[in-house]
Design a protein around this motif. Structure first.
Motif, PDB file in Angstrom:
ATOM      1  N   SER A  83       0.817  -1.215   0.000  1.00 20.43           N
ATOM      2  CA  SER A  83       0.000   0.000   0.000  1.00 20.43           C
ATOM      3  C   SER A  83       0.853   1.269   0.000  1.00 20.43           C
ATOM      4  O   SER A  83       0.340   2.359  -0.248  1.00 20.43           O
ATOM      5  N   GLN A  84       2.154   1.115   0.253  1.00 18.74           N
ATOM      6  CA  GLN A  84       3.058   2.264   0.266  1.00 18.74           C
ATOM      7  C   GLN A  84       3.620   2.578  -1.122  1.00 18.74           C
ATOM      8  O   GLN A  84       4.389   3.526  -1.272  1.00 18.74           O
ATOM      9  N   PHE A  85       3.228   1.775  -2.123  1.00 21.59           N
ATOM     10  CA  PHE A  85       3.795   1.938  -3.463  1.00 21.59           C
ATOM     11  C   PHE A  85       2.709   2.250  -4.493  1.00 21.59           C
ATOM     12  O   PHE A  85       1.537   1.921  -4.305  1.00 21.59           O
ATOM     13  N   ASP A  86       3.158   2.828  -5.605  1.00 21.71           N
ATOM     14  CA  ASP A  86       2.269   3.133  -6.732  1.00 21.71           C
ATOM     15  C   ASP A  86       2.349   2.058  -7.813  1.00 21.71           C
ATOM     16  O   ASP A  86       1.417   1.883  -8.592  1.00 21.71           O
ATOM     17  N   LEU A  87       3.483   1.368  -7.853  1.00 19.05           N
ATOM     18  CA  LEU A  87       3.748   0.372  -8.887  1.00 19.05           C
ATOM     19  C   LEU A  87       4.379  -0.850  -8.266  1.00 19.05           C
ATOM     20  O   LEU A  87       5.248  -0.744  -7.396  1.00 19.05           O
ATOM     21  N   CYS A  88       3.960  -2.006  -8.727  1.00 15.99           N
ATOM     22  CA  CYS A  88       4.622  -3.268  -8.394  1.00 15.99           C
ATOM     23  C   CYS A  88       5.324  -3.729  -9.669  1.00 15.99           C
ATOM     24  O   CYS A  88       4.655  -4.032 -10.664  1.00 15.99           O
ATOM     25  N   TRP A  89       6.657  -3.748  -9.674  1.00 18.69           N
ATOM     26  CA  TRP A  89       7.432  -4.118 -10.859  1.00 18.69           C
ATOM     27  C   TRP A  89       8.050  -5.489 -10.635  1.00 18.69           C
ATOM     28  O   TRP A  89       8.886  -5.668  -9.767  1.00 18.69           O
ATOM     29  N   VAL A  90       7.618  -6.475 -11.431  1.00 17.18           N
ATOM     30  CA  VAL A  90       7.998  -7.870 -11.228  1.00 17.18           C
ATOM     31  C   VAL A  90       8.917  -8.305 -12.369  1.00 17.18           C
ATOM     32  O   VAL A  90       8.522  -8.274 -13.541  1.00 17.18           O
ATOM     33  N   THR A  91      10.121  -8.727 -12.027  1.00 18.99           N
ATOM     34  CA  THR A  91      11.131  -8.998 -13.043  1.00 18.99           C
ATOM     35  C   THR A  91      11.069 -10.441 -13.554  1.00 18.99           C
ATOM     36  O   THR A  91      10.275 -11.257 -13.088  1.00 18.99           O
ATOM     37  N   GLY A  92      11.963 -10.728 -14.518  1.00 17.98           N
ATOM     38  CA  GLY A  92      11.993 -12.040 -15.144  1.00 17.98           C
ATOM     39  C   GLY A  92      12.749 -13.081 -14.335  1.00 17.98           C
ATOM     40  O   GLY A  92      13.349 -12.793 -13.303  1.00 17.98           O
ATOM     41  N   GLY A  93      12.740 -14.289 -14.866  1.00 12.08           N
ATOM     42  CA  GLY A  93      13.344 -15.435 -14.207  1.00 12.08           C
ATOM     43  C   GLY A  93      12.480 -16.659 -14.466  1.00 12.08           C
ATOM     44  O   GLY A  93      11.931 -16.828 -15.555  1.00 12.08           O
ATOM     45  N   ASN A  94      12.323 -17.494 -13.464  1.00 15.48           N
ATOM     46  CA  ASN A  94      11.492 -18.692 -13.588  1.00 15.48           C
ATOM     47  C   ASN A  94      10.063 -18.375 -13.141  1.00 15.48           C
ATOM     48  O   ASN A  94       9.829 -18.031 -11.983  1.00 15.48           O
ATOM     49  N   ALA A  95       9.118 -18.483 -14.061  1.00 21.02           N
ATOM     50  CA  ALA A  95       7.727 -18.111 -13.771  1.00 21.02           C
ATOM     51  C   ALA A  95       7.103 -19.018 -12.712  1.00 21.02           C
ATOM     52  O   ALA A  95       6.235 -18.584 -11.947  1.00 21.02           O
ATOM     53  N   PHE A  96       7.528 -20.279 -12.648  1.00 13.91           N
ATOM     54  CA  PHE A  96       6.950 -21.207 -11.674  1.00 13.91           C
ATOM     55  C   PHE A  96       7.473 -20.917 -10.266  1.00 13.91           C
ATOM     56  O   PHE A  96       6.724 -21.039  -9.293  1.00 13.91           O
ATOM     57  N   VAL A  97       8.733 -20.535 -10.157  1.00  8.39           N
ATOM     58  CA  VAL A  97       9.267 -20.106  -8.864  1.00  8.39           C
ATOM     59  C   VAL A  97       8.535 -18.850  -8.410  1.00  8.39           C
ATOM     60  O   VAL A  97       8.111 -18.739  -7.238  1.00  8.39           O
ATOM     61  N   LEU A  98       8.378 -17.907  -9.308  1.00 12.03           N
ATOM     62  CA  LEU A  98       7.668 -16.666  -8.981  1.00 12.03           C
ATOM     63  C   LEU A  98       6.245 -16.951  -8.526  1.00 12.03           C
ATOM     64  O   LEU A  98       5.772 -16.378  -7.535  1.00 12.03           O
ATOM     65  N   ARG A  99       5.572 -17.839  -9.235  1.00  7.31           N
ATOM     66  CA  ARG A  99       4.172 -18.151  -8.886  1.00  7.31           C
ATOM     67  C   ARG A  99       4.089 -18.798  -7.503  1.00  7.31           C
ATOM     68  O   ARG A  99       3.154 -18.519  -6.743  1.00  7.31           O
ATOM     69  N   ARG A 100       5.051 -19.648  -7.167  1.00 14.18           N
ATOM     70  CA  ARG A 100       5.087 -20.217  -5.826  1.00 14.18           C
ATOM     71  C   ARG A 100       5.237 -19.119  -4.769  1.00 14.18           C
ATOM     72  O   ARG A 100       4.566 -19.130  -3.731  1.00 14.18           O
ATOM     73  N   ALA A 101       6.146 -18.181  -5.022  1.00 16.92           N
ATOM     74  CA  ALA A 101       6.363 -17.086  -4.067  1.00 16.92           C
ATOM     75  C   ALA A 101       5.098 -16.253  -3.895  1.00 16.92           C
ATOM     76  O   ALA A 101       4.761 -15.828  -2.778  1.00 16.92           O
ATOM     77  N   MET A 102       4.400 -16.038  -4.990  1.00 15.52           N
ATOM     78  CA  MET A 102       3.155 -15.263  -4.928  1.00 15.52           C
ATOM     79  C   MET A 102       2.092 -15.985  -4.109  1.00 15.52           C
ATOM     80  O   MET A 102       1.345 -15.364  -3.351  1.00 15.52           O
ATOM     81  N   LYS A 103       2.043 -17.294  -4.257  1.00 15.46           N
ATOM     82  CA  LYS A 103       1.058 -18.085  -3.510  1.00 15.46           C
ATOM     83  C   LYS A 103       1.395 -18.126  -2.027  1.00 15.46           C
ATOM     84  O   LYS A 103       0.524 -17.910  -1.164  1.00 15.46           O
ATOM     85  N   GLN A 104       2.643 -18.406  -1.685  1.00 11.57           N
ATOM     86  CA  GLN A 104       3.021 -18.586  -0.281  1.00 11.57           C
ATOM     87  C   GLN A 104       2.973 -17.285   0.518  1.00 11.57           C
ATOM     88  O   GLN A 104       2.771 -17.308   1.731  1.00 11.57           O
ATOM     89  N   SER A 105       3.114 -16.159  -0.174  1.00 12.26           N
ATOM     90  CA  SER A 105       3.043 -14.860   0.507  1.00 12.26           C
ATOM     91  C   SER A 105       1.637 -14.271   0.506  1.00 12.26           C
ATOM     92  O   SER A 105       1.384 -13.282   1.200  1.00 12.26           O
ATOM     93  N   GLY A 106       0.740 -14.877  -0.285  1.00 13.22           N
ATOM     94  CA  GLY A 106      -0.591 -14.308  -0.436  1.00 13.22           C
ATOM     95  C   GLY A 106      -0.641 -13.163  -1.433  1.00 13.22           C
ATOM     96  O   GLY A 106      -1.673 -12.502  -1.589  1.00 13.22           O
ATOM     97  N   PHE A 107       0.486 -12.942  -2.132  1.00 14.07           N
ATOM     98  CA  PHE A 107       0.527 -11.858  -3.115  1.00 14.07           C
ATOM     99  C   PHE A 107      -0.565 -12.026  -4.158  1.00 14.07           C
ATOM    100  O   PHE A 107      -1.141 -11.028  -4.623  1.00 14.07           O
ATOM    101  N   ASP A 108      -0.841 -13.265  -4.565  1.00 16.37           N
ATOM    102  CA  ASP A 108      -1.824 -13.483  -5.628  1.00 16.37           C
ATOM    103  C   ASP A 108      -3.185 -12.900  -5.271  1.00 16.37           C
ATOM    104  O   ASP A 108      -3.815 -12.215  -6.080  1.00 16.37           O
TER     105      ASP A 108
END
Length: 222
Positions: A83-108
């Motif tokens: 909530s302190q930011f205007d933009l969420c900038w998500v970089t490249g790499g392994n999409a499946f690793v990223l998706r796991r991180a999003m799930k485990q943090s509740g980011f999704d």
């Protein structure tokens, strides 16, 4: 809902990103798609290949790293931080690793809610753009779906965030090491009759459609 989805880095529509942000100039930089490589390799990559803080800074955007691993099991804490930011900038790499991180943090769940309420802009490239789709089908031909760094759940998550209504294949017919894999992903998606858009490096999708309206329209068509 404001989305800026690029094949590679900022791409050719930086002005559109600034337009999406309005007067906002603070970005949370999420690099968890690179959690499958060592810290030393990440630092080398940042110093010699790509530094998102510098790239955003060239546009007058102040970037601050945000590690989703610090919020595993703490979605409320993550929401408060985002909530302190205007933009969420998500970089490249392994999409499946990223998706796991999003799930485990509740980011999704958090990012979908924030986007639906127009509280933030979601931007990203390569893996950061790919996960905006309804599914990661086809991306297994570009990224290893079994990559699970220490502290990550091993279950592969095939669902994307569902922010848009089609798959994204980055690096298509581009001078990029994953270009050949992108060709295979496109053939895979075509063979299954799945909707997709293949992006050459430099190309960007700027999406301002209301997510729920898009979902309801697809349901009526189906």
């Amino acid at each position: 809902m404001r989305l800026y989805l690029s094949s590679y880095r900022i791409g050719d529509r930086a002005g559109s990103l600034l337009a999406l942000l309005g007067n906002g100039r603070h970005a949370a930089i999420i690099e968890n798609a690179l959690d499958n490589i060592s810290p030393a390799a990440r630092e080398l990559y940042r110093n010699e290949a790509y530094d998102p803080v510098s790239e955003l800074g060239s546009l007058g955007i102040v970037g601050t790293p945000l590690d989703l691993r610090q919020y595993f099991g703490d979605p409320e804490g993550l929401r408060a931080r985002l909530s302190q930011f205007d933009l969420c900038w998500v970089t490249g790499g392994n999409a499946f690793v990223l998706r796991r991180a999003m799930k485990q943090s509740g980011f999704d769940d958090v990012i979908v809610d924030m986007l639906d309420n127009d509280e933030i802009v979601y931007g990203g490239f390569s893996a950061g753009a790919v996960v905006a789709a309804p599914s990661l089908e086809g991306i297994h031909l570009m990224d290893d779906p079994d990559e699970a760094p220490r502290g990550y759940d091993r279950e592969t998550i095939w669902d994307g965030l569902g922010l848009i209504d089609h798959a994204i294949v980055p690096h298509y017919r581009s001078p990029h090491p994953e270009s050949a894999a992108a060709e295979r992903a496109v053939r895979h998606l075509c063979s299954r009759g799945l909707r997709y858009r293949a992006l050459r490096d430099g190309e960007v999708i700027v999406w301002t459609e209301n997510r729920m309206a898009s979902v309801e329209l697809r349901q009526r068509i189906a």
